[in-house]
Scaffold this motif. Structure first.
Motif, mmCIF file in Angstrom:
data_model
loop_
_atom_site.group_PDB
_atom_site.id
_atom_site.type_symbol
_atom_site.label_atom_id
_atom_site.label_comp_id
_atom_site.label_asym_id
_atom_site.label_seq_id
_atom_site.Cartn_x
_atom_site.Cartn_y
_atom_site.Cartn_z
ATOM 1 N N ALA B 340 66.561 -21.758 55.384
ATOM 2 C CA ALA B 340 66.272 -20.650 56.288
ATOM 3 C C ALA B 340 65.306 -19.669 55.635
ATOM 4 N N ALA B 341 64.355 -19.195 56.410
ATOM 5 C CA ALA B 341 63.429 -18.182 55.899
ATOM 6 C C ALA B 341 63.173 -17.154 56.983
ATOM 7 N N GLN B 342 63.293 -15.906 56.621
ATOM 8 C CA GLN B 342 63.099 -14.808 57.577
ATOM 9 C C GLN B 342 62.125 -13.793 56.983
ATOM 10 N N SER B 343 61.164 -13.393 57.786
ATOM 11 C CA SER B 343 60.207 -12.391 57.315
ATOM 12 C C SER B 343 60.106 -11.259 58.336
ATOM 13 N N PHE B 344 60.267 -10.054 57.878
ATOM 14 C CA PHE B 344 60.137 -8.899 58.764
ATOM 15 C C PHE B 344 59.033 -7.997 58.243
ATOM 16 N N ARG B 345 58.177 -7.533 59.142
ATOM 17 C CA ARG B 345 57.204 -6.506 58.757
ATOM 18 C C ARG B 345 57.097 -5.466 59.860
ATOM 19 N N GLY B 346 57.104 -4.226 59.462
ATOM 20 C CA GLY B 346 56.987 -3.130 60.410
ATOM 21 C C GLY B 346 55.735 -2.319 60.115
ATOM 22 N N LEU B 347 55.096 -1.868 61.177
ATOM 23 C CA LEU B 347 53.884 -1.057 61.032
ATOM 24 C C LEU B 347 54.101 0.284 61.732
ATOM 25 N N LEU B 348 54.037 1.347 60.960
ATOM 26 C CA LEU B 348 54.201 2.691 61.504
ATOM 27 C C LEU B 348 52.825 3.290 61.757
ATOM 28 N N LEU B 349 52.571 3.646 63.029
ATOM 29 C CA LEU B 349 51.252 4.188 63.364
ATOM 30 C C LEU B 349 51.227 5.709 63.366
ATOM 31 N N SER B 350 52.392 6.320 63.331
ATOM 32 C CA SER B 350 52.408 7.783 63.323
ATOM 33 C C SER B 350 53.548 8.270 62.447
ATOM 34 N N GLU B 351 53.499 9.551 62.130
ATOM 35 C CA GLU B 351 54.529 10.099 61.244
ATOM 36 C C GLU B 351 55.865 10.242 61.941
ATOM 37 N N ARG B 352 55.831 10.320 63.262
ATOM 38 C CA ARG B 352 57.091 10.522 63.990
ATOM 39 C C ARG B 352 57.752 9.199 64.370
ATOM 40 N N ALA B 353 57.044 8.103 64.200
ATOM 41 C CA ALA B 353 57.619 6.800 64.548
ATOM 42 C C ALA B 353 58.660 6.396 63.513
ATOM 43 N N GLN B 354 59.568 5.543 63.931
ATOM 44 C CA GLN B 354 60.658 5.148 63.048
ATOM 45 C C GLN B 354 60.943 3.655 63.213
ATOM 46 N N ILE B 355 61.197 2.990 62.092
ATOM 47 C CA ILE B 355 61.571 1.574 62.147
ATOM 48 C C ILE B 355 62.785 1.370 61.257
ATOM 49 N N ASP B 356 63.804 0.740 61.812
ATOM 50 C CA ASP B 356 64.966 0.368 61.010
ATOM 51 C C ASP B 356 65.091 -1.146 60.999
ATOM 52 N N ALA B 357 65.158 -1.718 59.824
ATOM 53 C CA ALA B 357 65.266 -3.167 59.724
ATOM 54 C C ALA B 357 66.435 -3.537 58.836
ATOM 55 N N LYS B 358 67.174 -4.521 59.282
ATOM 56 C CA LYS B 358 68.332 -4.943 58.504
ATOM 57 C C LYS B 358 68.430 -6.466 58.486
ATOM 58 N N PRO B 359 67.928 -7.089 57.426
ATOM 59 C CA PRO B 359 68.191 -8.519 57.268
ATOM 60 C C PRO B 359 69.662 -8.667 56.893
ATOM 61 N N GLN B 360 70.319 -9.612 57.476
ATOM 62 C CA GLN B 360 71.761 -9.748 57.239
ATOM 63 C C GLN B 360 72.075 -11.209 56.962
ATOM 64 N N LEU B 361 72.145 -11.555 55.680
ATOM 65 C CA LEU B 361 72.401 -12.942 55.305
ATOM 66 C C LEU B 361 73.843 -13.094 54.843
ATOM 67 N N GLU B 362 74.543 -13.983 55.495
ATOM 68 C CA GLU B 362 75.932 -14.245 55.099
ATOM 69 C C GLU B 362 76.031 -15.723 54.782
ATOM 70 N N ILE B 363 76.166 -16.026 53.504
ATOM 71 C CA ILE B 363 76.041 -17.417 53.060
ATOM 72 C C ILE B 363 77.341 -17.873 52.404
ATOM 73 N N PHE B 364 77.935 -18.924 52.970
ATOM 74 C CA PHE B 364 79.206 -19.426 52.445
ATOM 75 C C PHE B 364 79.091 -20.864 51.942
ATOM 76 N N ALA B 365 77.853 -21.399 51.910
ATOM 77 C CA ALA B 365 77.648 -22.745 51.357
ATOM 78 C C ALA B 365 76.842 -22.574 50.078
ATOM 79 N N ASP B 366 76.947 -23.550 49.142
ATOM 80 C CA ASP B 366 76.300 -23.322 47.849
ATOM 81 C C ASP B 366 74.970 -24.052 47.680
ATOM 82 N N ASP B 367 74.696 -25.058 48.497
ATOM 83 C CA ASP B 367 73.460 -25.815 48.324
ATOM 84 C C ASP B 367 72.503 -25.472 49.466
#
Lengths: 263, 434
Positions: B340-367
Motif C-alpha cells: 500500500a502507498a498513500q501520498s497526500f499533498r495540500g496547497l494553501l493559496l491564502s493565509e486564511r485557508a486551512q488544510i488538515d490531513a491525517k494519514p491513518q495506518l493500522e497494520i496488524f500483519a508483519d510482511d
C-alpha cells in the motif's frame, strides 16, 4: 563584437545589494553595448550569480545603492515579467522543474506573453509547434521533450539545452546566462555554445556568468570581468580568462588590493 | 451519545410520508434505517471522525423533501451530457428524469432506474441493495436508506466489457426553499467484467440544498471497475456522501474523485478487500475557495493477502476554505504481502485557508509494504520566479502552478472527454480562486 558608438543596453552603476541584512554586491559597475559578449568570472560566493538574478528581478535581493539602466530606462522598478517582456533573459543555473506543466505549454505561454507585450502576433498551438520544432534543431533536442513536464526528470545537459531553447524562442535583447556550462559534458557544452553563438547578433548582447574558462573556448568574449567580494576587480579581454585558468584568482585580488592601497 | 435532535434532523424526519415501495423487503430496510436515523444525532466535532468538520452550519438549516422536480431546460442539460457515454441516467433533484436519460438495451449490461430494476431484477435487488451501505452507525447513510425511492442501478454480466462509460448525472435545479435529496447508485459488476461508472453531481442553479448520496459497488472476481466521481454542487449546497466498495479475488477498483463545489461537502469511501489479490487505486482532488469546506475520508480494509493500494490525494485551498483528508489503511492480521502507498499533498493559496490531513495506518500483519507521505505547502517561489522571468504575469504564473498541482489527479481520469472538460473547469476555477 565591440563597435564604437553601439547603443548601450545595460548600464549598471555602483550597484550595492543585499539578501536580508547580508551585503552581497558592494559597488558593481558594468556597461554592456549591443553586439558585445561579456564574461563575468570569479570564485564561488563572489556575487556573480546574484548580479544575474538581481538584474532579472529575483525578489530575494534588495538594492541598497546605485542604479541600473536598461536601454536608457530604469530597470530596477520593473517586475520580472516586465523585464522579460522588454527583452531581458536569464538562463538559470538551476532550471526549475514544474510537474504538471508540459514543456510545450510552458514555452508557448512564455512566447506569447513576450509577443503580446511587444505587440507582435501570438501563435496558436499548431503554429507554435512549427516554430518550436525549428528551434529545437538549434540545440539538438528531441521533439519528445516538448511533451514532457518542464525540466522534470531532465538531465543537467537537457535542462541547459531547454534554457537555450527558451532563449531562441524569446529572442532576447540582453541574455544573462548564469553558469550555463556547469554540469555539461563536452558534447553538450558544444551544442549549448553553438546555440548561443547562433543567437548572438549585432543588436543584442550576452553576459556569461561562469566559473571556468572552458566555455569561453566556444563562446568568444569581448570582455572578461573578474568579480570578487561583490565587486568587479579587473576587466580585460579574452586573454584574461586564459590567465585566470593558469594562475587562479589570488593574483587579481592582490593586484586590486595593492592598487587600492596606493590610491 | 444521546443528544437532542437538531432542527435539521427533526425537519427531515418529520417530513417523511413513507409510501410503500410495493416491496415488503425494501419497506423493511427503509423502516429499519428510519429507526436508526430517528435515534441518531448530527455528529459533533467532539467525535474523532468529525473532528475537523463542523456540521453546525448544516444543523442550523431546515430542509424539506423535494416535492416536485423542476424541469431544467434541455439547453442547460445538453452542456452536461457526455456524448461518449454508453448509457445515461439523469436525475433532477433526486428524481429520475426518463426523458433526459438514455438507456440502451444490449446483452451483457443493464442500466436502470430503481423502479425498473425492482420489476426486472427483484431477486438481485433484494440481495444487493443496502447490503454494503451500512447505515447502523452513520446518520447520513441511514437517511439515504430511509428515504430510498430513487436509484441508478447498473448490472454487468460476467465476462462483459461495457463499451463506454455509464454516466449517472445528478442535476440540482436550485430553489429558494432548502430541500433534501438522496441520490443512490448500485453497481454490481460480474466476474471478469469491465465497466466505467461516472457519478456526476452538477448544480444548474444556486440555492441551499442538502444531498446525501450513497453508492454501493460490488465487484466480483477478476472484474475491473473504474469509478469517476465529480462533485460540482452549488456554492451554498451541502453534500455528505458515502461510497461502499467490496472487492472479490483478483478484482480491480479505480476511483478518481474530484470535489469543487458545495459550501460543505464530505465523501466517505470505504473499500473492503473481501479476498486475496485485490487491487485498488484512489485518486482524489479537492479544490475549494471562499468559505468552502471539503472533507474526504477514505478507508481501505486489507483483510486478505496480496492486496495492493495506490492512493493520491491533493487539496487546493484558497480564500478562507478548509480542506480535510483522513486516509485510513487497515492491514488485518493475515493480510500478508499487502502493498500500500498513500501520498497526500495540500496547497494553501491564502493565509486564511486551512488544510488538515491525517494519514491513518493500522497494520496488524508483519510482511507488508506500507508507505505514506503527507505535505502541505504554498506555491513554490522558485517556480513562480522562473515563470515570471519568462514573461508570465504573476497571477498567470500562480494560476498555472495551481492548475499543475491539481492536474496530477485530473490526468488520472481515463475518459478523455471528462478529463479535458474537467481540466477546463479547474483552469477557470484557478482564475476565480486567485
Amino acid at each position: 563584437m565591440i563597435r564604437a558608438g553601439a547603443p548601450v543596453l545595460l548600464d549598471v552603476r555602483e550597484l550595492e545589494a543585499s539578501i536580508g541584512d547580508k551585503p552581497i554586491l558592494k559597488g558593481v559597475s558594468l556597461e554592456v553595448r549591443a553586439g558585445e559578449v561579456h564574461a563575468i568570472m570569479g570564485p564561488n560566493g563572489s556575487g556573480k550569480s546574484t548580479l544575474a538574478k538581481l538584474l532579472s528581478g529575483h525578489p530575494a535581493y534588495s538594492v541598497t545603492r546605485g542604479s541600473v539602466a536598461y536601454r536608457g530606462s530604469d530597470l530596477l522598478g520593473l517586475s520580472p515579467e516586465a523585464r522579460a517582456q522588454a527583452g531581458l533573459f536569464l538562463g538559470f543555473q538551476y532550471p526549475v522543474e514544474i510537474p504538471g506543466v508540459s514543456n510545450a505549454q510552458f514555452l508557448r505561454l512564455a512566447y506569447n506573453s513576450v509577443q503580446a507585450a511587444r505587440g507582435a502576433e501570438e501563435l496558436d498551438p499548431l503554429e507554435f509547434d512549427d516554430l518550436v520544432r525549428e528551434k529545437l534543431a538549434l540545440v539538438d533536442m528531441d521533439p519528445s521533450f516538448l511533451e514532457r513536464n518542464v525540466n522534470e526528470g531532465f538531465s543537467g545537459g537537457e535542462k541547459k539545452r531547454n534554457e537555450i531553447l527558451q532563449m531562441a524562442l524569446l529572442e532576447p535583447v540582453l541574455a544573462l546566462l548564469d553558469e550555463t556550462d556547469s554540469g555539461l559534458d563536452i558534447d553538450a557544452l558544444r551544442v549549448v555554445a553553438g546555440g548561443v553563438n547562433s543567437l548572438a547578433g549585432a543588436d543584442n548582447a550576452i553576459v556569461l556568468v561562469t566559473h571556468y574558462q572552458r566555455l569561453l573556448n566556444y563562446i568568444e568574449p569581448d570582455y572578461v570581468h573578474v568579480m570578487e567580494g561583490g565587486q568587479i576587480i579587473k576587466t580585460g579581454d579574452k586573454a584574461l580568462a586564459l590567465e585566470l585558468e593558469a594562475r587562479g584568482y589570488d593574483w587579481v585580488r592582490a593586484e586590486f588590493d595593492a592598487a587600492r592601497a596606493a590610491a | 451519545m444521546v443528544a437532542a435532535q437538531s432542527t435539521f434532523l427533526t425537519t427531515l424526519l418529520g417530513s417523511a410520508p413513507q409510501r410503500s415501495t410495493g416491496m415488503a423487503w425494501l419497506d423493511r430496510v427503509r423502516a429499519a434505517a428510519l429507526e436508526r436515523a430517528n435515534a441518531a444525532a448530527v455528529p459533533s466535532a467532539r467525535e474523532e471522525e468529525w473532528r475537523f468538520t463542523d456540521l453546525a452550519p448544516l444543523a442550523r438549516l431546515s430542509f424539506q423533501p423535494r416535492a416536485q422536480a423542476a424541469a431544467p431546460s434541455t439547453q442547460a442539460v445538453a452542456a452536461r451530457l457526455l456524448p461518449q457515454a454508453y448509457a445515461r441516467l439523469v436525475f433532477v433533484d433526486g428524481v429520475f428524469a426518463e426523458a433526459l436519460s438514455s438507456l440502451p438495451s444490449s446483452a451483457g449490461v443493464r442500466v436502470m432506474a430503481l423502479e425498473q430494476a425492482l420489476r426486472d431484477e427483484p431477486a438481485l435487488l433484494e440481495a444487493q441493495l443496502a447490503r454494503l451501505g451500512a447505515y447502523e452507525h452513520n446518520v447520513f447513510t441511514a437517511l439515504n436508506t430511509a428515504f430510498l425511492r430513487e436509484a441508478a442501478v447498473v448490472v454487468v454480466d460476467p465476462g462483459h466489457a461495457v463499451s463506454g462509460p455509464i454516466h449517472v448525472l445528478h442535476l440540482a435545479s436550485g430553489s429558494a426553499e432548502p430541500y433534501a435529496i438522496y441520490p443512490r447508485t448500485l453497481l454490481v459488476a460480474g466476474a471478469r467484467s469491465r465497466c466505467t461508472l461516472i457519478e456526476d453531481f452538477v448544480a444548474l442553479g444556486e440555492g441551499a440544498y442538502f444531498s446525501a448520496p450513497l453508492a454501493e459497488v460490488s465487484i466480483a472476481p477478476d472484474a475491473a471497475v473504474s469509478h469517476i466521481r465529480l462533485q460540482r454542487e452549488a456554492a451554498s449546497a451541502f453534500q455528505i456522501a458515502a461510497a461502499f466498495v467490496e472487492q472479490a479475488r483478483g478484482s480491480t477498483y479505480r476511483l478518481v474523485h474530484v470535489a469543487l463545489g458545495a459550501r460543505l461537502s464530505r465523501l466517505e469511501v470505504s473499500v473492503v478487500h473481501g479476498a486475496t489479490a485485490c487491487e485498488t487505486a484512489i485518486d482524489g482532488l479537492a479544490m475549494i475557495g471562499a468559505r468552502q469546506l471539503a472533507d474526504t475520508h477514505t478507508s481501505v480494509d486489507h483483510a486478505h493477502p496480496e492486496g495492493r493500494l495506490r492512493q493520491t490525494h491533493r487539496c487546493v485551498a484558497g480564500g478562507a476554505a478548509h480542506a480535510v483528508f483522513n486516509g485510513k489503511i487497515l492491514v488485518r492480521d493475515g493480510a500478508q504481502r499487502t502493498d500500500a502507498a498513500q501520498s497526500f499533498r495540500g496547497l494553501l493559496l491564502s493565509e486564511r485557508a486551512q488544510i488538515d490531513a491525517k494519514p491513518q495506518l493500522e497494520i496488524f500483519a508483519d510482511d507488508v509494504k506500507c508507505a505514506h507521505g503527507a505535505a502541505i505547502g504554498q506555491l513554490d517561489a522558485q517556480a513562480l520566479f522562473y515563470l515570471r522571468s519568462r514573461g508570465l504575469g504573476e497571477q498567470q504564473a500562480r494560476n498555472l502552478l495551481t492548475y499543475a498541482f491539481a492536474a496530477e489527479v485530473i490526468e488520472r481520469i481515463a475518459v478523455p472527454a471528462v478529463r479535458s472538460a474537467l481540466a477546463r473547469v479547474v483552469l477557470e476555477r484557478t482564475r476565480e480562486a486567485a
